[in-house]
Design a protein around this motif. Structure first.
Motif, PDB file in Angstrom:
ATOM      1  N   SER A   1      50.576  62.196  26.583  1.00 36.56           N
ATOM      2  CA  SER A   1      49.742  61.016  26.823  1.00 36.56           C
ATOM      3  C   SER A   1      48.298  61.377  27.129  1.00 36.56           C
ATOM      4  O   SER A   1      47.426  60.504  27.103  1.00 36.56           O
ATOM      5  N   GLU A   2      47.995  62.643  27.436  1.00 34.64           N
ATOM      6  CA  GLU A   2      46.626  63.070  27.733  1.00 34.64           C
ATOM      7  C   GLU A   2      45.946  63.765  26.560  1.00 34.64           C
ATOM      8  O   GLU A   2      44.800  64.193  26.688  1.00 34.64           O
TER       9      GLU A   2
ATOM     10  N   GLY B   1      36.458  68.702  37.718  1.00 40.27           N
ATOM     11  CA  GLY B   1      37.904  68.817  37.584  1.00 40.27           C
ATOM     12  C   GLY B   1      38.308  70.085  36.863  1.00 40.27           C
ATOM     13  O   GLY B   1      37.484  70.915  36.468  1.00 40.27           O
ATOM     14  N   PRO B   2      39.609  70.280  36.673  1.00 41.19           N
ATOM     15  CA  PRO B   2      40.108  71.489  36.007  1.00 41.19           C
ATOM     16  C   PRO B   2      39.730  71.502  34.528  1.00 41.19           C
ATOM     17  O   PRO B   2      39.562  70.454  33.896  1.00 41.19           O
ATOM     18  N   SER B   3      39.609  72.700  33.986  1.00 38.50           N
ATOM     19  CA  SER B   3      39.284  72.865  32.561  1.00 38.50           C
ATOM     20  C   SER B   3      40.531  73.264  31.787  1.00 38.50           C
ATOM     21  O   SER B   3      41.523  73.741  32.357  1.00 38.50           O
ATOM     22  N   LEU B   4      40.479  73.063  30.503  1.00 35.31           N
ATOM     23  CA  LEU B   4      41.549  73.449  29.581  1.00 35.31           C
ATOM     24  C   LEU B   4      40.962  74.401  28.543  1.00 35.31           C
ATOM     25  O   LEU B   4      39.954  74.078  27.901  1.00 35.31           O
TER      26      LEU B   4
ATOM     27  N   ALA C   1      38.601  68.253  19.207  1.00 37.49           N
ATOM     28  CA  ALA C   1      38.649  68.821  20.552  1.00 37.49           C
ATOM     29  C   ALA C   1      38.923  67.707  21.550  1.00 37.49           C
ATOM     30  O   ALA C   1      38.685  66.527  21.285  1.00 37.49           O
ATOM     31  N   LEU C   2      39.439  68.098  22.693  1.00 29.85           N
ATOM     32  CA  LEU C   2      39.587  67.171  23.811  1.00 29.85           C
ATOM     33  C   LEU C   2      38.237  67.020  24.510  1.00 29.85           C
ATOM     34  O   LEU C   2      37.411  67.930  24.503  1.00 29.85           O
TER      35      LEU C   2
ATOM     36  N   PRO D   1      38.364  67.404  30.812  1.00 30.19           N
ATOM     37  CA  PRO D   1      38.717  65.987  30.608  1.00 30.19           C
ATOM     38  C   PRO D   1      38.108  65.046  31.636  1.00 30.19           C
ATOM     39  O   PRO D   1      37.894  63.861  31.344  1.00 30.19           O
ATOM     40  N   GLN D   2      37.830  65.534  32.853  1.00 29.58           N
ATOM     41  CA  GLN D   2      37.295  64.670  33.897  1.00 29.58           C
ATOM     42  C   GLN D   2      35.780  64.795  34.043  1.00 29.58           C
ATOM     43  O   GLN D   2      35.202  64.396  35.065  1.00 29.58           O
TER      44      GLN D   2
END
Length: 698
Positions: free
Chosen positions: A239-240, A273-276, A292-293, A329-330
């Motif tokens: 879902s993300e 926030g956290p990275s991917l 890309a996200l 994402p954040q």
């Protein structure tokens, strides 16, 4: 005219070489048939039949006028089927046509060499259309057939033996594999001197630069792979996974499209926030945007983050592309107002009056933009809206028809309608197109995203928060976001229309699905480790192995590795440790090999004088020289205390001069007696040789 005399004097093409040339042509053109005109297959049948009839002496070679007409007809056929003689499709079609036409004028060894080398080049062009693992494995077949044809041209003892020729060709290819691996790992990756446009690039594949609701609905019927993504660690929930590709900011009443991007710096944003971190292997699309996200950063050359937060490459993606991305994402995206917000409020001057009035009512009831967005999402969730690939046809006011009449549509309907209403209410908004979700493959720990995962969602702007993403489709069909399109539309045949022969239809069969995922994992490894071994990947690997690497050191390493490998291969093939060290026995081995070329091989346990007697009966014209060599060898081997290899060498030389030259004569005659290679201990019978020597001594 010396070249013409040399051409006429050139030896004819052996039958085995012609056979493998015909086989090689069929194997070479087979992978091209999917993107070449159908008449190419007919052209090969005509040329092959003509050349076979020439070989059987039932017809003659075409004259200059006929050949000119055939070449002109092929060019006209390419132009008629492709609309041009320029471009990848047309260029390859012309190349394949000349490759086939060359067969009908195949007369001499030189013609055959030209055809073989042209065949190697045509094999390379197939990689421009398909560079997958199955295609790479298949390309070995035409290469082996071309090598077999090349070997057959040498007029050796293999000239009449097709299968030994094929085995030798496969052996040569196998011997070349180690050197190929060394060159693959160490040879510097150079950038292309020019760009080759891919086939079918006119409109690209997948998403386009503009969107109507029907476009994504049509794309969702295709199971073609768009890209694969491998995360450093476990991938996020489905879902993300919103894979951004394009941002549509202009609406003309029916179609959403991109605006021209002015040259500018990277948009203002702040990582939060956290990275991917992940890598993507993107299939060739013919377009210049990457997936890309949000919000993404990549070190890929000639790629930058555009003002609308999409990743844009300077060149179109004409071949499968591997790149690494880090996303936040954040992230806070453009929290301060910018001139771009004016574009995000654009609407046509008229059209969709009911949607405009409803937007004004929402604005009166909800003064805060976030409250208005929440109310709009609640409306989609509360009212009877339906998610379908088969919405009814709409009139001129497409948004009004969807919101107030049909209430049936696909993701593009919901995203477009919500963006329209937000803009009409004074909230900056835009449509984002890309892909959502993907199928997780546990075999390789990566996500497969296909064309039927195409999706559209909404971004709206809030002061201090910047651009915020929201998906109205989730309010109507949450299973589409959490599980996928197939689960959201289980009863609609439209989703399965493009997968009639796809293994995706059999995902419910556990063993078939496991086999499909394993095979895809193997293909993904090929894409990443082999096709993705370019530029930075090569330098990173070499630095891990050898430390700091520069051009001079890399060149020395390449030369040293190739020399070491070739030396090892030479030792393996020549086996010098198995060579006879006794000079007399080495000369006798030459004597045996010389007679073996004339069909005479020494039998197991047969002494040198007995073998010479049998050979003299078979070759009476050379009997004196055969006997002279054998007596001298026996005398020096078993009687003389100080042998004279020089005298024995001269005797062998006289015999060689008296024997006919086989490469100018007919094929070898049948063997005399039980043939075969002599055993290792074939010289360890001095008693018999000494006895025969005593009997023949005066």
């Amino acid at each position: 005219m010396s070249w013409w005399r040399a051409r006429k004097a050139s030896p004819a093409i052996p039958r085995v070489s012609l056979l493998w040339l015909l086989v090689a042509q069929a194997l070479v053109i087979l992978p091209h048939l999917g993107h070449l005109p159908v008449w190419i297959a007919g052209l090969w049948l005509v040329c092959a039949t003509w050349r076979i009839q020439v070989f059987r002496m039932r017809t003659t070679y075409p004259g200059a006028l006929t050949k000119g007409f055939m070449l002109l007809a092929a060019a006209v056929g390419v132009y008629a089927s492709r609309g041009s003689l320029i471009g990848l499709d047309a260029g390859v079609a012309l190349l394949v046509s000349t490759f086939l036409l060359k067969l009908v004028e195949l007369k001499t060894r030189r013609d055959a060499l030209v055809l073989v080398f042209l065949g190697f080049f045509v094999v390379l062009t197939s990689y421009l259309f398909d560079d997958s693992l199955p295609a790479a494995l298949y390309s070995l077949l035409p290469v082996i057939a071309l090598l077999a044809a090349l070997i057959g041209l040498q007029h050796s003892g293999l000239g009449e033996k097709p299968w030994p020729t094929l085995r030798l060709a496969a052996s040569l290819l196998l011997q070349a594999v180690p050197l190929m691996l060394v060159l693959f790992v160490l040879f510097p990756r150079l950038g292309p001197l020019w760009s080759v446009p891919m086939a079918g690039e006119g409109g690209g594949r997948g998403l386009a630069e503009s969107m109507t609701p029907g476009d994504i609905a049509e794309l969702s019927q295709s199971s073609e792979l768009a890209f694969r993504a491998s995360f450093d660690g476990s991938p996020p929930p489905r879902s993300e996974l919103y894979w951004r590709a394009l941002t549509f900011e202009h609406f003309d009443g029916r179609r959403w499209s991109q605006l021209p991007e002015p040259p500018r710096a990277e948009p203002a944003w702040r990582a939060e926030g956290p990275s991917l971190s992940y890598s993507i292997v993107m299939q060739a699309s013919g377009q210049s945007w990457l997936f890309a996200l949000d919000t993404a950063r990549t070190e890929l050359e000639q790629t930058r983050l555009m003002g609308d937060f999409r990743l844009q490459r300077r060149r179109p993606v004409e071949q499968n592309l591997l790149y690494r991305v880090t996303s936040w994402p954040q992230a806070l995206r453009e929290p301060q107002a910018s001139p771009r917000l004016g574009v995000a409020l654009q609407l046509p001057e008229d059209g969709n009056p009911r949607a405009r009035r409803w937007a004004a009512q929402l604005r009166q009831r909800h003064a805060q933009p976030q409250a208005l967005v929440d109310a709009l999402l609640a409306h989609f969730a509360r009212e009877r809206f339906f998610y379908t690939l088969k919405p009814p046809l709409a009139g001129a006011d497409t948004v009004d028809h969807f919101l107030f009449d049909s209430r049936r549509g696909f993701c593009a309907h919901y995203a477009g309608a919500m963006t329209f209403v937000l803009r009409a209410a004074g909230v900056p908004a835009r449509v984002v197109a890309g892909y959502q979700g993907g199928e997780y493959n546990p075999d390789g720990n990566y996500v497969m995203v296909r064309q039927f995962d195409a999706h559209a969602w909404v971004e709206y702007w809030l002061p201090g928060r910047g651009w915020v993403s929201v998906d109205p489709t989730f309010q109507v069909a949450p299973e589409r976001i959490e599980q996928g399109l197939e689960q959201a539309l289980p009863a609609e045949d439209a989703f399965r229309a493009g997968t009639a022969l796809s293994p995706l239809r059999y995902r419910h069969v556990e063993w078939l699905n496991s086999l499909r995922l394993s095979w895809d994992s193997l293909n993904y490894a090929w894409q990443r480790q082999v096709l993705g071994y370019q530029g930075e990947a090569q330098l990173a690997l070499l630095r891990d192995w050898f430390g700091q690497v520069d051009g001079r050191r890399l060149g020395l390493l390449l030369v040293a590795s190739a020399a070491l490998l070739l030396g090892a291969l030479a030792l393996l093939l020549l086996k010098p440790w198995q060579r006879e060290h006794d000079p007399l026995l080495r000369l006798y081995q030459r004597f045996e090999r010389l007679l073996a070329r004339h069909g005479l091989r020494r039998q197991a346990g047969e002494g040198p004088l007995a073998f010479a007697e049998r050979a003299a009966r078979a070759l009476p014209a050379q009997a004196e020289e055969i006997h002279a060599f054998a007596r001298r060898f026996a005398q020096q081997r078993y009687a003389d205390a100080s042998p004279d290899p020089g005298a024995l060498r001269r005797a062998l030389r006289r015999l060689r001069r008296r024997l006919p030259h086989l490469w100018r004569d007919a094929p070898l005659r049948p063997l005399d007696g039980a043939g075969g290679q002599p055993p290792d201990n074939c010289y360890a019978r001095p008693s018999e040789s000494a006895q025969l020597l005593r009997e023949e001594s005066p």
